[in-house]
Design a protein around this motif. Sequence first.
Motif, PDB file in Angstrom:
ATOM      1  N   SER A 240      39.246  32.325  54.254  1.00  0.00           N
ATOM      2  CA  SER A 240      40.689  32.133  54.344  1.00  0.00           C
ATOM      3  C   SER A 240      41.050  31.709  55.761  1.00  0.00           C
ATOM      4  O   SER A 240      40.757  32.422  56.708  1.00  0.00           O
ATOM      5  CB  SER A 240      41.415  33.433  53.973  1.00  0.00           C
ATOM      6  OG  SER A 240      42.806  33.231  54.045  1.00  0.00           O
ATOM      7  N   LYS A 256      33.689  40.567  45.266  1.00  0.00           N
ATOM      8  CA  LYS A 256      35.056  40.333  45.739  1.00  0.00           C
ATOM      9  C   LYS A 256      35.170  40.716  47.206  1.00  0.00           C
ATOM     10  O   LYS A 256      34.425  41.571  47.699  1.00  0.00           O
ATOM     11  CB  LYS A 256      36.037  41.171  44.927  1.00  0.00           C
ATOM     12  CG  LYS A 256      36.154  40.748  43.476  1.00  0.00           C
ATOM     13  CD  LYS A 256      37.247  41.556  42.793  1.00  0.00           C
ATOM     14  CE  LYS A 256      37.488  41.059  41.384  1.00  0.00           C
ATOM     15  NZ  LYS A 256      36.413  41.502  40.464  1.00  0.00           N
ATOM     16  N   TYR A 270      45.039  40.802  49.902  1.00  0.00           N
ATOM     17  CA  TYR A 270      44.558  39.846  48.901  1.00  0.00           C
ATOM     18  C   TYR A 270      43.109  40.188  48.540  1.00  0.00           C
ATOM     19  O   TYR A 270      42.398  40.809  49.333  1.00  0.00           O
ATOM     20  CB  TYR A 270      44.601  38.418  49.447  1.00  0.00           C
ATOM     21  CG  TYR A 270      45.990  37.926  49.751  1.00  0.00           C
ATOM     22  CD1 TYR A 270      46.696  37.152  48.836  1.00  0.00           C
ATOM     23  CD2 TYR A 270      46.614  38.247  50.960  1.00  0.00           C
ATOM     24  CE1 TYR A 270      47.983  36.709  49.111  1.00  0.00           C
ATOM     25  CE2 TYR A 270      47.901  37.813  51.247  1.00  0.00           C
ATOM     26  CZ  TYR A 270      48.581  37.040  50.317  1.00  0.00           C
ATOM     27  OH  TYR A 270      49.848  36.597  50.586  1.00  0.00           O
ATOM     28  N   ALA A 272      39.751  38.060  47.246  1.00  0.00           N
ATOM     29  CA  ALA A 272      39.145  36.766  46.925  1.00  0.00           C
ATOM     30  C   ALA A 272      37.914  36.994  46.059  1.00  0.00           C
ATOM     31  O   ALA A 272      37.130  37.910  46.317  1.00  0.00           O
ATOM     32  CB  ALA A 272      38.747  36.038  48.210  1.00  0.00           C
ATOM     33  N   ASP A 273      37.784  36.192  45.022  1.00  0.00           N
ATOM     34  CA  ASP A 273      36.566  36.248  44.213  1.00  0.00           C
ATOM     35  C   ASP A 273      35.458  35.499  44.944  1.00  0.00           C
ATOM     36  O   ASP A 273      35.650  34.367  45.371  1.00  0.00           O
ATOM     37  CB  ASP A 273      36.800  35.583  42.850  1.00  0.00           C
ATOM     38  CG  ASP A 273      37.681  36.452  41.966  1.00  0.00           C
ATOM     39  OD1 ASP A 273      37.776  37.660  42.254  1.00  0.00           O
ATOM     40  OD2 ASP A 273      38.262  35.924  41.007  1.00  0.00           O
ATOM     41  N   GLU A 275      32.692  34.314  43.643  1.00  0.00           N
ATOM     42  CA  GLU A 275      32.121  34.232  42.303  1.00  0.00           C
ATOM     43  C   GLU A 275      30.689  33.755  42.265  1.00  0.00           C
ATOM     44  O   GLU A 275      29.876  34.218  41.473  1.00  0.00           O
ATOM     45  CB  GLU A 275      32.964  33.283  41.443  1.00  0.00           C
ATOM     46  CG  GLU A 275      34.280  33.896  41.031  1.00  0.00           C
ATOM     47  CD  GLU A 275      35.287  32.846  40.622  1.00  0.00           C
ATOM     48  OE1 GLU A 275      35.151  31.689  41.057  1.00  0.00           O
ATOM     49  OE2 GLU A 275      36.213  33.182  39.882  1.00  0.00           O
ATOM     50  N   GLY A 282      36.228  31.750  45.294  1.00  0.00           N
ATOM     51  CA  GLY A 282      37.010  31.366  44.118  1.00  0.00           C
ATOM     52  C   GLY A 282      38.468  31.741  44.265  1.00  0.00           C
ATOM     53  O   GLY A 282      39.054  31.611  45.342  1.00  0.00           O
ATOM     54  N   ARG A 283      39.021  32.250  43.203  1.00  0.00           N
ATOM     55  CA  ARG A 283      40.436  32.585  43.145  1.00  0.00           C
ATOM     56  C   ARG A 283      40.804  33.675  44.163  1.00  0.00           C
ATOM     57  O   ARG A 283      40.031  34.591  44.407  1.00  0.00           O
ATOM     58  CB  ARG A 283      40.722  33.097  41.743  1.00  0.00           C
ATOM     59  CG  ARG A 283      42.175  33.176  41.369  1.00  0.00           C
ATOM     60  CD  ARG A 283      42.257  33.488  39.892  1.00  0.00           C
ATOM     61  NE  ARG A 283      41.594  34.768  39.634  1.00  0.00           N
ATOM     62  CZ  ARG A 283      42.160  35.739  38.928  1.00  0.00           C
ATOM     63  NH1 ARG A 283      43.365  35.599  38.440  1.00  0.00           N
ATOM     64  NH2 ARG A 283      41.499  36.870  38.705  1.00  0.00           N
ATOM     65  N   ILE A 284      41.985  33.558  44.738  1.00  0.00           N
ATOM     66  CA  ILE A 284      42.475  34.592  45.649  1.00  0.00           C
ATOM     67  C   ILE A 284      43.724  35.212  45.035  1.00  0.00           C
ATOM     68  O   ILE A 284      44.666  34.501  44.661  1.00  0.00           O
ATOM     69  CB  ILE A 284      42.778  34.006  47.049  1.00  0.00           C
ATOM     70  CG1 ILE A 284      41.477  33.541  47.702  1.00  0.00           C
ATOM     71  CG2 ILE A 284      43.469  35.042  47.927  1.00  0.00           C
ATOM     72  CD1 ILE A 284      41.632  32.986  49.098  1.00  0.00           C
ATOM     73  N   ARG A 285      43.726  36.540  44.872  1.00  0.00           N
ATOM     74  CA  ARG A 285      44.810  37.235  44.193  1.00  0.00           C
ATOM     75  C   ARG A 285      45.522  38.171  45.164  1.00  0.00           C
ATOM     76  O   ARG A 285      44.884  38.809  45.995  1.00  0.00           O
ATOM     77  CB  ARG A 285      44.234  38.059  43.050  1.00  0.00           C
ATOM     78  CG  ARG A 285      45.128  38.144  41.840  1.00  0.00           C
ATOM     79  CD  ARG A 285      44.269  38.402  40.601  1.00  0.00           C
ATOM     80  NE  ARG A 285      43.606  39.704  40.687  1.00  0.00           N
ATOM     81  CZ  ARG A 285      44.124  40.806  40.166  1.00  0.00           C
ATOM     82  NH1 ARG A 285      45.292  40.778  39.566  1.00  0.00           N
ATOM     83  NH2 ARG A 285      43.475  41.948  40.232  1.00  0.00           N
ATOM     84  N   ARG A 286      46.841  38.236  45.020  1.00  0.00           N
ATOM     85  CA  ARG A 286      47.632  39.088  45.906  1.00  0.00           C
ATOM     86  C   ARG A 286      47.867  40.452  45.265  1.00  0.00           C
ATOM     87  O   ARG A 286      48.195  40.528  44.085  1.00  0.00           O
ATOM     88  CB  ARG A 286      48.970  38.388  46.177  1.00  0.00           C
ATOM     89  CG  ARG A 286      49.878  39.161  47.079  1.00  0.00           C
ATOM     90  CD  ARG A 286      50.999  38.273  47.556  1.00  0.00           C
ATOM     91  NE  ARG A 286      52.087  39.053  48.119  1.00  0.00           N
ATOM     92  CZ  ARG A 286      53.224  38.523  48.534  1.00  0.00           C
ATOM     93  NH1 ARG A 286      53.413  37.212  48.427  1.00  0.00           N
ATOM     94  NH2 ARG A 286      54.162  39.271  49.048  1.00  0.00           N
TER      95      ARG A 286
END
Lengths: 432, 181
Positions: A240, A256, A270, A272-273, A275, A282-286
């Motif tokens: 990031s 993760k 956050y 982050a996967d 993966e 991969g995807r970053i989730r809040r």
Amino acid sequence: MKKTFIFSALLILLLGGARPAGAQQEVNLLIKDGMPAIAFALPSFAASGPAQAMAAEIHDVLEADLKYSRIFQVLPKSYYAYIKTLDPRSIVYKDWESIGAAVLLTGEVSLAAGGDIVFERNFYDVKSQKTIIPGKRYQAKKTDLRYLAHKTADEILKAYSEKPLFTSKIAFVSNRDGNDELYMMDYDGANQTRLTFNKVTDYTPAWSPDAAHIAYMSYQQQTAGIYILDVYEGKRTAVSLRGGNFSPAWSPDGKKLAFSSTFEGNAEIYVADIEFGPTRVGRIRRLTFNPSIDTAPTWSPNGREIAFTSDRGGTPQIYIMDVDGSNVRRISMGASWNDSPAWSPTGDRIVYVARVDNLFDLYVYSIRSTSFQKLTETNARNESPTWSPDGRHIVFTSNMKGGTQLWSVDLDGANLRPLTAKGDNKLGDWSN
Amino acid sequence: MKRIMILALVCFTALAFMSACKAKTQPTPPPPQVKEQPQAEKFVPPPVTKPALSEEELFMSKSLDQINKEKPLAMINFDYDKYVIREDAKPILEGNSGWLKKWKSVKILIEGHCDERGTEDYNLALGEKRAKSAYDYLTALGIPAERMKTISYGKSQPLDMGKDESAWAKNRRDQFLIIEK
């Protein structure tokens, strides 16, 4: 002698806190409740000529490991004078029992071709006269004697269903070569090795569960970004780089990475996967949504919860949330500044830093009893705690002796000792 | 006695006469020739007409380092564990915004810093909040967001190594670094 020792240990256990002050130094109790330390006989290893010094080094490192474990009570060398010299080929178990040994480790070191050494070890239960783990011969380079000893100590731990500890590594930040860079060292402070070589500040290292990668923040191009370093290949992957990014923490399965970032404006947590292995993000989730600071995430060992720091209540305090961001509850009380939670690998404790009267000390929060206990009391700034793989020891940063150094302490406050001395050293993170 | 006096007189007269004759024979040296000096022409170099640098040209001729050393943008301080802009910081930010409006091409990095009486993790986030507060304030004063960037150094770069409130107060700050012009 040994009988009285065990008896007094039991007595102390029964009496609980009311132990006589004098007995404290003699008796080393296991931190795990209710079991006295195992009496461990570790006579000198057999060796001749130039192999003797090497045998002594392996022996001494192994002895220090066993003492540090808090599982074993290594018998004093003087006891061995009362019995016949050890003959590894015909062990007189009665002798060893007579000096109170529960287990016996024998070793032999000899020189091999090409400058290598051969180390042979056997580990016996004195009462049953059986080997506890099968005997083993190792061939190793002369420069790897410490590692050989640590490896042996870890095998002994495994025989008792304990988590290996002595081949683990501690990553940290040091300015000894000019600016803040990442380093790593053995659990006992030996083999301090530099990992990053640049002109910028590298900060807050965090080991991946497989101890092959370190997530960290680095100030590249005037941005506080999070990167993953492949420790043994030297490759670096960005995770990031937008906004400010802080305090990375791996999930226990290594898939993760939780961190705090301001890339949407405010410091939020956050996940982050990671993966496809730790080289692709991969995807970053809040997980957090409020206008205050949310930072310093740490995962529960089952991966279902995350503890973190937030000032949503006006001052920095420790909270726990479920891994989807729900069910947030505050756990820290009392002090007006609590931060840097670290979830124990045993899952039942969280160590964190509290500021009281301008002093920073470590406190251990018990999840079961929802109570906390002060761990350090050194009239200094103690912070950035990290757990040993077995949850019996904690390494932290302190300025108690001037400068800023890494220190190690046991969970009951015993065995306080410094690990670093060169430059300023901080932000330790202990591998699994 | 009288004779001696007469003799001395004669001798004296004779000597005087001789020396007079000798002086006559010696030619008088010619008077030193006075050469006529040429009139020194005063040389006045033509004034180097350094093109009068406009303020802007002068500014552009300086390196970023030079400009930053001149500290055209003053820093602001914060209260302990706080990231709200203090009253005394507002006129400073207004001054900074005036300067930024004058030099429209300048881009800045707002650095948030903390004192040592905070923990590493929280201070990194707190420093970012402090930088963001100035960023928001300057945005409200009309400085375009794309000219500003924020960063937090937590407590890793104290200005004053002291261990008292006056040192801590100095260390809780935002600094404004010019990174482009």
